[in-house]
Design a protein around this motif. Structure first.
Motif, PDB file in Angstrom:
ATOM      1  N   ILE A 137       0.896  -0.997   0.213  1.00  0.00           N
ATOM      2  CA  ILE A 137      -0.307  -0.028  -0.230  1.00  0.00           C
ATOM      3  C   ILE A 137       0.779   1.241   0.254  1.00  0.00           C
ATOM      4  N   PRO A 138       1.456   2.025  -1.436  1.00  0.00           N
ATOM      5  CA  PRO A 138       2.411   2.891  -0.925  1.00  0.00           C
ATOM      6  C   PRO A 138       1.272   3.731   0.125  1.00  0.00           C
ATOM      7  N   ALA A 139       2.402   4.772  -0.047  1.00  0.00           N
ATOM      8  CA  ALA A 139       2.133   6.276   0.747  1.00  0.00           C
ATOM      9  C   ALA A 139       1.240   7.129  -0.304  1.00  0.00           C
ATOM     10  N   PHE A 140       1.448   7.128  -1.524  1.00  0.00           N
ATOM     11  CA  PHE A 140       1.408   8.080  -2.546  1.00  0.00           C
ATOM     12  C   PHE A 140       1.529   7.532  -3.244  1.00  0.00           C
ATOM     13  N   ASP A 141       0.332   7.190  -4.911  1.00  0.00           N
ATOM     14  CA  ASP A 141       1.079   7.155  -6.198  1.00  0.00           C
ATOM     15  C   ASP A 141      -0.315   7.790  -7.307  1.00  0.00           C
ATOM     16  N   TYR A 142       0.762   8.169  -8.107  1.00  0.00           N
ATOM     17  CA  TYR A 142      -0.507   9.472  -9.000  1.00  0.00           C
ATOM     18  C   TYR A 142      -1.018   8.469  -9.975  1.00  0.00           C
ATOM     19  N   ARG A 143      -0.815   7.071 -10.111  1.00  0.00           N
ATOM     20  CA  ARG A 143      -0.591   6.647 -11.305  1.00  0.00           C
ATOM     21  C   ARG A 143      -1.614   5.655 -11.833  1.00  0.00           C
ATOM     22  N   GLU A 144      -2.382   5.220 -11.206  1.00  0.00           N
ATOM     23  CA  GLU A 144      -4.256   4.586 -11.011  1.00  0.00           C
ATOM     24  C   GLU A 144      -4.978   5.837 -11.671  1.00  0.00           C
ATOM     25  N   GLN A 145      -4.901   7.533 -10.537  1.00  0.00           N
ATOM     26  CA  GLN A 145      -5.464   8.238 -11.070  1.00  0.00           C
ATOM     27  C   GLN A 145      -5.892   8.835 -12.410  1.00  0.00           C
ATOM     28  N   PHE A 146      -4.166   8.593 -13.008  1.00  0.00           N
ATOM     29  CA  PHE A 146      -3.817   9.570 -13.992  1.00  0.00           C
ATOM     30  C   PHE A 146      -4.367   7.910 -15.063  1.00  0.00           C
ATOM     31  N   ALA A 147      -4.592   7.068 -14.927  1.00  0.00           N
ATOM     32  CA  ALA A 147      -5.405   6.029 -16.004  1.00  0.00           C
ATOM     33  C   ALA A 147      -6.760   6.262 -15.969  1.00  0.00           C
ATOM     34  N   ALA A 148      -7.332   6.673 -15.021  1.00  0.00           N
ATOM     35  CA  ALA A 148      -8.887   6.870 -14.922  1.00  0.00           C
ATOM     36  C   ALA A 148      -9.384   7.722 -15.596  1.00  0.00           C
ATOM     37  N   ILE A 149      -8.478   9.063 -16.346  1.00  0.00           N
ATOM     38  CA  ILE A 149      -8.716  10.255 -16.710  1.00  0.00           C
ATOM     39  C   ILE A 149      -7.610  10.341 -18.281  1.00  0.00           C
ATOM     40  N   GLU A 150      -6.633   9.482 -18.408  1.00  0.00           N
ATOM     41  CA  GLU A 150      -5.845   8.858 -19.182  1.00  0.00           C
ATOM     42  C   GLU A 150      -6.186   9.800 -20.846  1.00  0.00           C
ATOM     43  N   ASP A 151      -7.413   9.648 -20.812  1.00  0.00           N
ATOM     44  CA  ASP A 151      -8.094  10.381 -21.945  1.00  0.00           C
ATOM     45  C   ASP A 151      -8.029  11.735 -22.444  1.00  0.00           C
ATOM     46  N   GLU A 152      -8.832  12.248 -21.455  1.00  0.00           N
ATOM     47  CA  GLU A 152      -8.458  13.301 -21.285  1.00  0.00           C
ATOM     48  C   GLU A 152      -7.585  14.410 -21.058  1.00  0.00           C
ATOM     49  N   ILE A 153      -6.536  13.856 -19.959  1.00  0.00           N
ATOM     50  CA  ILE A 153      -5.038  14.428 -19.586  1.00  0.00           C
ATOM     51  C   ILE A 153      -4.453  13.933 -21.349  1.00  0.00           C
ATOM     52  N   MET A 154      -4.744  13.022 -21.855  1.00  0.00           N
ATOM     53  CA  MET A 154      -3.747  12.991 -23.220  1.00  0.00           C
ATOM     54  C   MET A 154      -4.329  14.333 -24.078  1.00  0.00           C
TER      55      MET A 154
END
Ligand SMILES: *Cc1c(COP(=O)(O)O)cnc(C)c1O
Length: 373
Positions: free
Chosen positions: A8-25
């Motif tokens: 269980i990481p203290a913080f990791d942005y990647r799961e959230q990025f995966a959920a909004i990747e299309d909008e971000i890119m």
């Protein structure tokens, strides 16, 4: 004996990025195709959206949260020979910003129940040289701004709120950052509204102050390009602004998830596990979920053994760090701050944290705290 357990990481942005990747890119592609990378329409769009989020006012996107604090202080004419009162249980950049304008940081102690600025001690530290106060909304909690505003007005002090950890926190429904002369926000990736790089923002209700902040962030230039005051280079860039505009659309849902995580901790931690007290008129944004524990090093060992990430915010208050030894603040001068520094522990707290993970974490913390204090 060990079966594989998920870390269980203290913080990791990647799961959230995966959920909004299309909008971000899509947003990133639009910026790169636009031919405009610095102080273009995306920064203006984000500034407008963020002002709306805060309930109106002026916003100036800058390079990072440290600069946001320094630019706000500079715009308010805080400089050499001035004293600025703040707390020592904060991130070092709160103090860096005060030093960037040449002023002297003066530390006041914190209230043991809330871990926030103690107003009695604050008043005791005011001298004829005091020009400003920087309340720090630590962990996503909120300093009682209506009360502090009265004290500051009585002593004619400028107020710059450090909101780096408190994006989304409200007092009686009003956002922190909108009470003082200025509020400084950070979009460092771990913060409640995180960019994919550095970013920051100054808020003010005063259009005259916002104009000065805009000049300071860009070499001191006015709209025609003439240098009308001494400035610096601290621009929010178009890429980060476009990313932040996308993420701001999800902020309400991410804040709700942080509060869900905190409520789950509140319910599952044993009642004697100590936590900072939160007044009922404050809606905490839980940048961090902090407990105060005895024998902290031992608990950290147990968490590491269980592959559970954690943080300590902060193991050394700023006045006890070597880089600020020139301020000559001896050990024992801020007793509550120093007491808390030995006990605070930040448990994992981010929107994607599952209930199963929280149950596992609480088990370890409860077991530790049951051993007696
Ligand atoms: C993160 C942080 C800052 C500085 O923000 P940066 O964007 O990293 O410069 C300032 N104050 C506090 C309390 C912070 O947590």
């Amino acid at each position: 004996m060990s079966t594989a357990i998920a870390a269980i990481p203290a913080f990791d942005y990647r799961e959230q990025f995966a959920a909004i990747e299309d909008e971000i890119m899509a947003a990133v592609r639009a910026v790169l195709g636009s031919g405009s990378l610095i102080l273009g329409p995306r920064v203006a769009d984000f500034e407008r959206d963020f002002a709306e989020f805060l309930g109106g006012g002026c916003t100036v996107g800058v390079g990072n949260g440290t600069d946001a604090l320094a630019i706000a202080l500079r715009a308010l004419n805080v400089g050499p020979d001035d004293e600025v009162i703040t707390v020592a249980n904060t991130a070092v950049p709160t103090i860096s910003a005060i030093r960037m304008v040449g002023a002297r940081p003066v530390f006041c102690d914190v209230d043991r129940a809330t871990l926030l600025m103690d107003f009695h001690d604050f008043e005791a530290r005011i001298t004829p040289r005091t020009r400003a106060v920087v309340p720090v909304h630590l962990y996503g909690h909120a300093v009682d701004m209506p009360a502090l505003g009265e004290l500051a007005a009585r002593h004619r002090l400028a107020v710059v709120e450090d909101c780096a950890q408190a994006c989304g926190t409200t007092i009686d429904g009003r956002h922190v950052g909108t009470f003082g002369d200025s509020g400084a926000f950070s979009f460092y990736p771990t913060k409640n509204l995180g960019a994919y790089g550095d970013g920051g923002l100054c808020f003010t209700r005063r259009a005259d102050l916002a104009e000065i902040m805009r000049q300071i962030r860009f070499y001191g230039r006015d709209e025609r390009g003439e240098c009308v005051r001494e400035g610096m280079n601290s621009r929010l860039d178009e890429l980060q602004a476009a990313i932040l505009t996308v993420k701001l659309r999800h902020l309400a849902e991410h804040l709700a998830e942080r509060r869900r995580v905190a409520a789950t901790y509140d319910a599952l931690l044993a009642p004697h596990v100590e936590r900072p007290r939160i007044a009922p008129n404050i809606e905490h944004s839980f940048h961090l979920y902090v407990v105060l524990v005895p024998r902290r090093a031992e608990l950290c060992d147990r968490l590491r053994a269980q592959q559970i990430g954690y943080g300590i915010h902060y193991p050394q208050p700023v006045h006890r760090q070597r880089g600020y030894s020139f301020l000559d603040c001896e050990a024992g001068t801020l007793p509550q701050t120093e007491w808390a520094a030995n006990r605070v522990l930040s448990l994992p707290c981010y929107p994607e944290l599952s209930r199963d993970a929280i149950e596992r974490i609480c088990q370890v913390v409860n077991d530790h705290c049951q051993l007696g204090t």
